[in-house]
Design an enzyme around this catalytic site. Structure first.
Site, PDB file in Angstrom:
ATOM      1  N   PRO A 187       3.629  -4.015  15.861  1.00  0.00           N
ATOM      2  CA  PRO A 187       3.745  -3.799  17.314  1.00  0.00           C
ATOM      3  C   PRO A 187       2.384  -3.657  17.996  1.00  0.00           C
ATOM      4  O   PRO A 187       2.284  -3.824  19.208  1.00  0.00           O
ATOM      5  CB  PRO A 187       4.544  -2.499  17.442  1.00  0.00           C
ATOM      6  CG  PRO A 187       4.696  -1.933  16.084  1.00  0.00           C
ATOM      7  CD  PRO A 187       4.238  -2.932  15.072  1.00  0.00           C
ATOM      8  N   ASP A 238       6.115   4.869  -1.338  1.00  0.00           N
ATOM      9  CA  ASP A 238       7.448   5.453  -1.121  1.00  0.00           C
ATOM     10  C   ASP A 238       8.546   4.900  -2.030  1.00  0.00           C
ATOM     11  O   ASP A 238       9.616   5.499  -2.140  1.00  0.00           O
ATOM     12  CB  ASP A 238       7.862   5.354   0.360  1.00  0.00           C
ATOM     13  CG  ASP A 238       7.875   3.925   0.910  1.00  0.00           C
ATOM     14  OD1 ASP A 238       8.104   2.983   0.130  1.00  0.00           O
ATOM     15  OD2 ASP A 238       7.680   3.772   2.135  1.00  0.00           O
ATOM     16  N   ALA A 290       8.931  -4.249  12.325  1.00  0.00           N
ATOM     17  CA  ALA A 290       9.243  -5.045  11.142  1.00  0.00           C
ATOM     18  C   ALA A 290      10.738  -5.336  11.000  1.00  0.00           C
ATOM     19  O   ALA A 290      11.145  -6.493  10.812  1.00  0.00           O
ATOM     20  CB  ALA A 290       8.721  -4.330   9.905  1.00  0.00           C
ATOM     21  N   HIS A 344      -1.543   1.295  -4.187  1.00  0.00           N
ATOM     22  CA  HIS A 344      -1.946   2.694  -4.003  1.00  0.00           C
ATOM     23  C   HIS A 344      -1.110   3.670  -4.829  1.00  0.00           C
ATOM     24  O   HIS A 344      -1.093   4.861  -4.538  1.00  0.00           O
ATOM     25  CB  HIS A 344      -1.888   3.073  -2.513  1.00  0.00           C
ATOM     26  CG  HIS A 344      -2.960   2.414  -1.688  1.00  0.00           C
ATOM     27  ND1 HIS A 344      -2.978   2.428  -0.315  1.00  0.00           N
ATOM     28  CD2 HIS A 344      -4.072   1.721  -2.064  1.00  0.00           C
ATOM     29  CE1 HIS A 344      -4.053   1.772   0.125  1.00  0.00           C
ATOM     30  NE2 HIS A 344      -4.721   1.330  -0.918  1.00  0.00           N
ATOM     31  N   GLN A 398       0.851  -1.198   0.000  1.00  0.00           N
ATOM     32  CA  GLN A 398       0.000   0.000   0.000  1.00  0.00           C
ATOM     33  C   GLN A 398       0.884   1.244   0.000  1.00  0.00           C
ATOM     34  O   GLN A 398       0.386   2.357  -0.064  1.00  0.00           O
ATOM     35  CB  GLN A 398      -0.871   0.022   1.255  1.00  0.00           C
ATOM     36  CG  GLN A 398      -1.819  -1.152   1.369  1.00  0.00           C
ATOM     37  CD  GLN A 398      -2.400  -1.240   2.774  1.00  0.00           C
ATOM     38  OE1 GLN A 398      -3.407  -0.635   3.082  1.00  0.00           O
ATOM     39  NE2 GLN A 398      -1.752  -2.001   3.629  1.00  0.00           N
ATOM     40  N   ASN A 399       2.197   1.042   0.109  1.00  0.00           N
ATOM     41  CA  ASN A 399       3.098   2.192   0.228  1.00  0.00           C
ATOM     42  C   ASN A 399       3.403   2.787  -1.141  1.00  0.00           C
ATOM     43  O   ASN A 399       3.519   2.067  -2.129  1.00  0.00           O
ATOM     44  CB  ASN A 399       4.405   1.773   0.912  1.00  0.00           C
ATOM     45  CG  ASN A 399       4.146   1.254   2.312  1.00  0.00           C
ATOM     46  OD1 ASN A 399       3.064   1.464   2.862  1.00  0.00           O
ATOM     47  ND2 ASN A 399       5.114   0.575   2.889  1.00  0.00           N
ATOM     48  N   THR A 420       0.609  -2.815   8.690  1.00  0.00           N
ATOM     49  CA  THR A 420      -0.585  -2.089   8.251  1.00  0.00           C
ATOM     50  C   THR A 420      -1.655  -2.175   9.321  1.00  0.00           C
ATOM     51  O   THR A 420      -1.811  -3.211   9.967  1.00  0.00           O
ATOM     52  CB  THR A 420      -1.132  -2.610   6.899  1.00  0.00           C
ATOM     53  OG1 THR A 420      -2.334  -1.887   6.586  1.00  0.00           O
ATOM     54  CG2 THR A 420      -1.418  -4.098   6.908  1.00  0.00           C
ATOM     55  N   CYS A 422      -5.719  14.006 -19.646  1.00  0.00           N
ATOM     56  CA  CYS A 422      -5.647  12.878 -20.587  1.00  0.00           C
ATOM     57  C   CYS A 422      -5.146  11.590 -19.939  1.00  0.00           C
ATOM     58  O   CYS A 422      -5.160  10.538 -20.567  1.00  0.00           O
ATOM     59  CB  CYS A 422      -4.767  13.236 -21.780  1.00  0.00           C
ATOM     60  SG  CYS A 422      -3.012  13.411 -21.358  1.00  0.00           S
TER      61      CYS A 422
END
Ligand code: OAD
Length: 249
Positions: free
Chosen positions: A218, A107, A235, A122, A104-105, A192, A133
């Site tokens: 967490p 970055d 992570a 995303h 979903q990142n 997430t 256009c």
């Protein structure tokens, strides 16, 4: 210890599907959306991340994305991004093994780390799309100009090629994501809150089709109760150096 269980699950799996959210980039210094320091605690999504917001005040939205680009530009992939690259290599080398990473990142840190089979649900903050256009192009400039540029084909404004609230996910990516989720025998959800649909439904699709579910986060999420293993940790701390610890099946 929980990580031993994680390694055991990984050693038995054939088709691994991973879903990541902003939490995986938190240890790289990129803010999440809904935590205490999360972006949606300080900024209102409806004035910054909707098509209507861009139509009303393109400069404000553009400046917000320019600021996020600067943070991301300074960040480096962390041990969790790296561990997923190693897992991809490991699963690709197994007979019949498959690996897909759904993120979903926006970055670009998974790409920078070197993940190959990546599905961006995303969009991509490093891509621009014409509001007229639909033409798209990569753009890595940091800092950005103060105003959004105009399309060289139709002269409409360019916008970040990310999914905003109220917009659909890119169709092809969604179809591929649903497909790999349904056929995964192990589904790993990392960082997430699992609050944003439809991405949050992908782990359920895996479960409904007999896949096992592991969560690394967490904090608990709506998925935690369904997880076969819920690891409460960050992570990069949980995943760092993982592939060297996976026993042979
Ligand atoms: P959220 O901010 O909603 O959730 C981040 C999750 O990461 C939380 O559950 C945290 O507990 C967890 N977390 C924090 N630090 C972590 C760490 N070091 N390791 C692992 N987990 C950690 O972010 P997302 O779930 O990514 O959408 O948000 C989903 C979507 O909502 C985003 O893609 C964005 C946002 O609005 C769009 O822009 C369309």
């Amino acid at each position: 210890m929980e990580t031993t269980d994680l390694e055991a699950f990984l050693s038995r799996a054939k088709a691994l599907c991973v879903l990541t959210g902003s939490g995986i980039s938190q240890e790289s210094g990129i803010p999440t959306f809904r935590g205490n320091d999360g972006l949606w605690k300080q900024y209102r999504a409806e004035v910054l991340a909707t098509p209507g917001a861009f139509a009303r005040d393109p400069k404000l939205v553009w400046e917000w994305y320019a600021w996020r680009r600067e943070i991301i530009h300074r960040a480096q992939p962390n041990a969790a991004h790296q561990a997923l690259v190693e897992l991809e290599a490991e699963f690709s080398a197994r007979p019949g093994g498959r690996f897909a990473l759904l993120t979903q990142n926006v970055d670009g840190l998974h790409e920078r780390a070197g993940t190959g089979n990546l599905i961006r649900l995303h969009g991509d903050i490093w891509r621009l799309r014409c509001t007229g256009c639909g033409a798209e192009r990569q753009d890595y400039s940091v800092p950005l100009d103060r105003l959004p540029p105009h399309c060289s084909f139709c002269f409409s404004l360019l916008r970040p090629a990310v999914v905003w609230f109220g917009e659909s996910l890119p169709q092809e990516e969604w179809a591929r994501a649903a497909d790999v989720s349904a056929s995964a025998d192990l589904f790993l959800v990392i960082g997430t809150s699992a609050l944003v649909q439809p991405a949050a439904s992908l782990p359920l699709l895996a479960k409904q089709n007999g896949g096992l579910l592991i969560e690394i986060n967490p904090a608990p999420t709506p998925l935690s109760g369904l997880a076969d293993l819920a690891i409460r940790g960050k992570a990069a701390e949980v995943l760092g150096g993982l592939s060297s610890r996976i026993p042979d099946a």
